[in-house]
Scaffold this motif. Sequence first.
Motif, PDB file in Angstrom:
ATOM      1  N   THR A 233      33.074  11.290 -13.949  1.00 52.76           N
ATOM      2  CA  THR A 233      34.189  11.866 -13.194  1.00 52.76           C
ATOM      3  C   THR A 233      34.021  11.753 -11.692  1.00 52.76           C
ATOM      4  O   THR A 233      35.008  11.511 -10.984  1.00 52.76           O
ATOM      5  CB  THR A 233      34.364  13.354 -13.564  1.00 52.76           C
ATOM      6  N   LEU A 234      32.797  11.931 -11.168  1.00 49.48           N
ATOM      7  CA  LEU A 234      32.634  11.938  -9.720  1.00 49.48           C
ATOM      8  C   LEU A 234      33.106  10.631  -9.101  1.00 49.48           C
ATOM      9  O   LEU A 234      33.857  10.616  -8.113  1.00 49.48           O
ATOM     10  CB  LEU A 234      31.169  12.207  -9.357  1.00 49.48           C
ATOM     11  N   SER A 235      32.654   9.513  -9.647  1.00 46.86           N
ATOM     12  CA  SER A 235      33.037   8.216  -9.095  1.00 46.86           C
ATOM     13  C   SER A 235      34.534   7.995  -9.213  1.00 46.86           C
ATOM     14  O   SER A 235      35.193   7.556  -8.259  1.00 46.86           O
ATOM     15  CB  SER A 235      32.272   7.099  -9.816  1.00 46.86           C
ATOM     16  N   GLN A 236      35.091   8.307 -10.391  1.00 39.97           N
ATOM     17  CA  GLN A 236      36.515   8.090 -10.602  1.00 39.97           C
ATOM     18  C   GLN A 236      37.366   9.007  -9.733  1.00 39.97           C
ATOM     19  O   GLN A 236      38.385   8.581  -9.179  1.00 39.97           O
ATOM     20  CB  GLN A 236      36.858   8.303 -12.078  1.00 39.97           C
ATOM     21  N   VAL A 237      36.957  10.268  -9.615  1.00 39.64           N
ATOM     22  CA  VAL A 237      37.722  11.206  -8.793  1.00 39.64           C
ATOM     23  C   VAL A 237      37.730  10.753  -7.341  1.00 39.64           C
ATOM     24  O   VAL A 237      38.782  10.726  -6.680  1.00 39.64           O
ATOM     25  CB  VAL A 237      37.149  12.629  -8.923  1.00 39.64           C
ATOM     26  N   LEU A 238      36.562  10.394  -6.822  1.00 40.48           N
ATOM     27  CA  LEU A 238      36.480   9.946  -5.433  1.00 40.48           C
ATOM     28  C   LEU A 238      37.308   8.693  -5.212  1.00 40.48           C
ATOM     29  O   LEU A 238      38.107   8.607  -4.260  1.00 40.48           O
ATOM     30  CB  LEU A 238      35.009   9.698  -5.069  1.00 40.48           C
ATOM     31  N   THR A 239      37.121   7.703  -6.084  1.00 40.50           N
ATOM     32  CA  THR A 239      37.870   6.450  -5.942  1.00 40.50           C
ATOM     33  C   THR A 239      39.367   6.676  -6.090  1.00 40.50           C
ATOM     34  O   THR A 239      40.169   6.114  -5.323  1.00 40.50           O
ATOM     35  CB  THR A 239      37.389   5.439  -6.991  1.00 40.50           C
ATOM     36  N   SER A 240      39.751   7.512  -7.033  1.00 42.22           N
ATOM     37  CA  SER A 240      41.181   7.755  -7.263  1.00 42.22           C
ATOM     38  C   SER A 240      41.819   8.458  -6.076  1.00 42.22           C
ATOM     39  O   SER A 240      42.922   8.085  -5.639  1.00 42.22           O
ATOM     40  CB  SER A 240      41.366   8.588  -8.531  1.00 42.22           C
ATOM     41  N   LEU A 241      41.155   9.464  -5.523  1.00 41.79           N
ATOM     42  CA  LEU A 241      41.717  10.176  -4.374  1.00 41.79           C
ATOM     43  C   LEU A 241      41.838   9.255  -3.157  1.00 41.79           C
ATOM     44  O   LEU A 241      42.860   9.262  -2.453  1.00 41.79           O
ATOM     45  CB  LEU A 241      40.851  11.386  -4.038  1.00 41.79           C
ATOM     46  N   LEU A 242      40.811   8.465  -2.913  1.00 43.77           N
ATOM     47  CA  LEU A 242      40.869   7.530  -1.783  1.00 43.77           C
ATOM     48  C   LEU A 242      41.961   6.487  -2.002  1.00 43.77           C
ATOM     49  O   LEU A 242      42.658   6.090  -1.060  1.00 43.77           O
ATOM     50  CB  LEU A 242      39.517   6.854  -1.595  1.00 43.77           C
ATOM     51  N   PRO A 388      45.684   5.921 -10.342  1.00 44.34           N
ATOM     52  CA  PRO A 388      44.658   6.941 -10.098  1.00 44.34           C
ATOM     53  C   PRO A 388      45.085   8.327 -10.536  1.00 44.34           C
ATOM     54  O   PRO A 388      44.256   9.124 -10.979  1.00 44.34           O
ATOM     55  CB  PRO A 388      44.434   6.879  -8.579  1.00 44.34           C
ATOM     56  N   LEU A 389      46.378   8.634 -10.410  1.00 46.76           N
ATOM     57  CA  LEU A 389      46.845   9.925 -10.909  1.00 46.76           C
ATOM     58  C   LEU A 389      46.664  10.013 -12.417  1.00 46.76           C
ATOM     59  O   LEU A 389      46.258  11.056 -12.956  1.00 46.76           O
ATOM     60  CB  LEU A 389      48.318  10.129 -10.539  1.00 46.76           C
ATOM     61  N   THR A 390      46.963   8.908 -13.110  1.00 48.60           N
ATOM     62  CA  THR A 390      46.767   8.871 -14.556  1.00 48.60           C
ATOM     63  C   THR A 390      45.286   8.984 -14.904  1.00 48.60           C
ATOM     64  O   THR A 390      44.899   9.660 -15.867  1.00 48.60           O
ATOM     65  CB  THR A 390      47.347   7.578 -15.138  1.00 48.60           C
ATOM     66  N   GLN A 391      44.435   8.315 -14.108  1.00 50.02           N
ATOM     67  CA  GLN A 391      42.991   8.402 -14.351  1.00 50.02           C
ATOM     68  C   GLN A 391      42.493   9.831 -14.147  1.00 50.02           C
ATOM     69  O   GLN A 391      41.674  10.330 -14.930  1.00 50.02           O
ATOM     70  CB  GLN A 391      42.254   7.439 -13.419  1.00 50.02           C
ATOM     71  N   LEU A 392      42.977  10.471 -13.095  1.00 49.27           N
ATOM     72  CA  LEU A 392      42.584  11.863 -12.870  1.00 49.27           C
ATOM     73  C   LEU A 392      43.011  12.739 -14.045  1.00 49.27           C
ATOM     74  O   LEU A 392      42.265  13.623 -14.475  1.00 49.27           O
ATOM     75  CB  LEU A 392      43.218  12.377 -11.576  1.00 49.27           C
ATOM     76  N   ALA A 393      44.212  12.473 -14.550  1.00 51.59           N
ATOM     77  CA  ALA A 393      44.682  13.254 -15.694  1.00 51.59           C
ATOM     78  C   ALA A 393      43.856  12.976 -16.939  1.00 51.59           C
ATOM     79  O   ALA A 393      43.520  13.894 -17.694  1.00 51.59           O
ATOM     80  CB  ALA A 393      46.152  12.928 -15.950  1.00 51.59           C
ATOM     81  N   SER A 394      43.522  11.690 -17.144  1.00 48.83           N
ATOM     82  CA  SER A 394      42.738  11.340 -18.337  1.00 48.83           C
ATOM     83  C   SER A 394      41.325  11.894 -18.272  1.00 48.83           C
ATOM     84  O   SER A 394      40.687  12.119 -19.298  1.00 48.83           O
ATOM     85  CB  SER A 394      42.688   9.816 -18.496  1.00 48.83           C
ATOM     86  N   MET A 395      40.823  12.098 -17.050  1.00 47.18           N
ATOM     87  CA  MET A 395      39.472  12.655 -16.907  1.00 47.18           C
ATOM     88  C   MET A 395      39.469  14.175 -16.962  1.00 47.18           C
ATOM     89  O   MET A 395      38.403  14.788 -16.942  1.00 47.18           O
ATOM     90  CB  MET A 395      38.854  12.201 -15.581  1.00 47.18           C
ATOM     91  N   ALA A 396      40.646  14.779 -17.022  1.00 47.60           N
ATOM     92  CA  ALA A 396      40.704  16.236 -17.029  1.00 47.60           C
ATOM     93  C   ALA A 396      39.964  16.808 -18.234  1.00 47.60           C
ATOM     94  O   ALA A 396      39.223  17.788 -18.106  1.00 47.60           O
ATOM     95  CB  ALA A 396      42.158  16.697 -17.033  1.00 47.60           C
ATOM     96  N   ASN A 397      40.138  16.171 -19.415  1.00 51.02           N
ATOM     97  CA  ASN A 397      39.456  16.701 -20.602  1.00 51.02           C
ATOM     98  C   ASN A 397      37.947  16.554 -20.480  1.00 51.02           C
ATOM     99  O   ASN A 397      37.186  17.450 -20.848  1.00 51.02           O
ATOM    100  CB  ASN A 397      39.970  16.030 -21.870  1.00 51.02           C
TER     101      ASN A 397
END
Length: 697
Positions: A233-242, A388-397
């Motif tokens: 999640t950390l890498s994906q969250v950072l990359t998605s937000l940027l 990235p919004l979809t990725q953030l949502a998919s990583m929520a679980n």
Amino acid sequence: MTAPQNGNSNPAPNQANPPAAEDGARVVPARLPAAGARRPGGGPPWMSAGMPVEKSMTFVPSAKRLLRRLSPYRGQLSLVVLLAISSVALAVIGPKILGHATDVIFRGVLGRRLPEGASLDQAAAAARAGGQENFAELLLKTKPIPGVGINFEQLGQILLVVLAIYVVSSLLAWAQGWVLNGVVQRAVLKLRADVEDKLNRLPLPYFDKQPRGELLSRVTNDIDNVAQSLQQTLSQVLTSLLTVVGVVTLMVWISPLLAAVALVAVPLSFLITAQIGKRSQKQFIAQWKHTGRLNGHIEEAFTGHELVKVFGRRKEVEADFETKNDELYKAAFGAQFVSGIIMPAMFFVGNLSYVVIAVLGGLRVASGTMTLGDVQAFIQYSRQFTQPLTQLASMANLLQSGVASAERVFDLLDADEQLPDPSPAVEVHQPHGRVEFEHVSFRYTPDTPLIDDLSLVAEPGHTVAIVGPTGAGKTTLVNLVMRFYELDGGRITLDGVDITTMKRETLRGEIGMVLQDTWLFGGTIRDNIAYGNPSATEEQIHAAAEATFVDRFVRSLPDGYDTVIDEEGSNVSAGERQLITIARAFLANPSLLILDEATSSVDTRTEALLQRAMAALRSDRTSFVIAHRLSTIRDAHLILVMEKGRIVEQGTHEQLLMANGAYRRLHDAQFTQAAVDLDGSAAPAGGIALAGAPPRG
């Protein structure tokens, strides 16, 4: 230091511990229910296995606490952020440059359709004269060269630049992942170390309450889940937000109107994620709680597999497993299903935004207010924006699952610890082993008295035997000497020094203990004996083995002292396991020896030999011997008869027999008659009557 042979102190049944309380500036460790204690409302203790002690923390505080564990690695995290910014910036600028390539192609296509030699203004004027106003605006916006086709050289240069940008962006992303992986693994390594240290600081009552499978699940499964969640999640969250920030910036730069349309999806997406996430977090907490319960049941069932078979309880165990497994299935299904709704919902919102942008972009190209390359770039950005919004949502679980596991680990880390060792601590120089109980009081729960106002003295070199019915407090008495539990009143002294003023390590280093429940670890027989004194020589190990008759059966094994035994010691008999633990205590050479029914698993002949060996072991040191077989304590200097936490008789074997009291009844029950009740009445002729047993036939 001589370690106890078993972490379970086997307190008497029907005992429990009160909640932790604040006592001035110090925290009094929680009195937890003993193993074997009945839960409130009746029923066996396994019915409450895995029950949460406290309510789960909320998501945000737990997530913040988890992220704070990464704070020691600020330098590496700063590098991760820098690499992520560089990688995302290059990835985001790529579509804009690629849009120029589209413009080169489109410009060439339009140029071929225009008459060679004419100027662009002439071509636009001709289009207006023909009533093609939009086409004229398109020509002026695109600026093709009449009669000239696609400039492949310029197109090739642009494509090479885009290729280089994407290659460098991928390399930076790989470097970011490599650095972040190191940070996460080191943080989890520290978390495991903290949990290990915490387990060593927890009081024994904590382990009396927690099922081993539940505790193991927190230490292994939950920490592994935290590591996996952080890593992914950390890498994906950072990359998605940027990516979202970069894409929005370029979208506004290209077309503020289309950017406004795309941004409408943001609050809608976050609203959907928040509403669904709020419901799924409870499901994830339940999932890991039921996982711990199931692990506890499986560990208990397979540890006691033989008893399950002997008493024919396989169907009950399987039914209990089915119940807990079904609970876990329902919780896991609910968690994954509820959180799984997020991604389809995000896809739906993203597709709606994509359709609106495509239609408006086409109209703006036709009207000449935007180039085809800018529209193409914007459509790519709209996809990059929703992805990235979809990725953030998919990583929520996954994030919720990791935080739920972190809550369980933090619950362990927040458990009340045992009282700290005093500073400065008192040391006993040249200990002789004189132990004195001065008006000692102890109880597991405030409303259940166990030991009240107990006083006794064990002189150096003497053997003190403790006898009495089950639950009388015999094992509790020696556990108090080891400071496994803290006293409620009075004090215990070793050579005149209050044991609470000594370090536990120093105190227990002077004590050797052999329990009825033997404990061996995975390793060789040599290693298990040497556990009592790691610095012992080979000769000393063999001498201890010979003195305790271990050498006799070890030499018959193919690998001798190098024979590897598993953690349960299943490849040696129960008696041989007990001999190894006695040899371990023999090698430790302590000044105070505690034997809790140490010969219960050996045959009569070996017991007689061991009695002589332990007589030598007990010489010149104080010994506490808990025994049920009175034949093993005839030569004790002092015999204590305990009933309900009190010493009702004390004296030598002959003195207690002459007193004709509780000890005499115990003695007669074993040696004189076929069966004698403790109240002195004989059992019916023809056999032993079992109280409460149903009649046969």
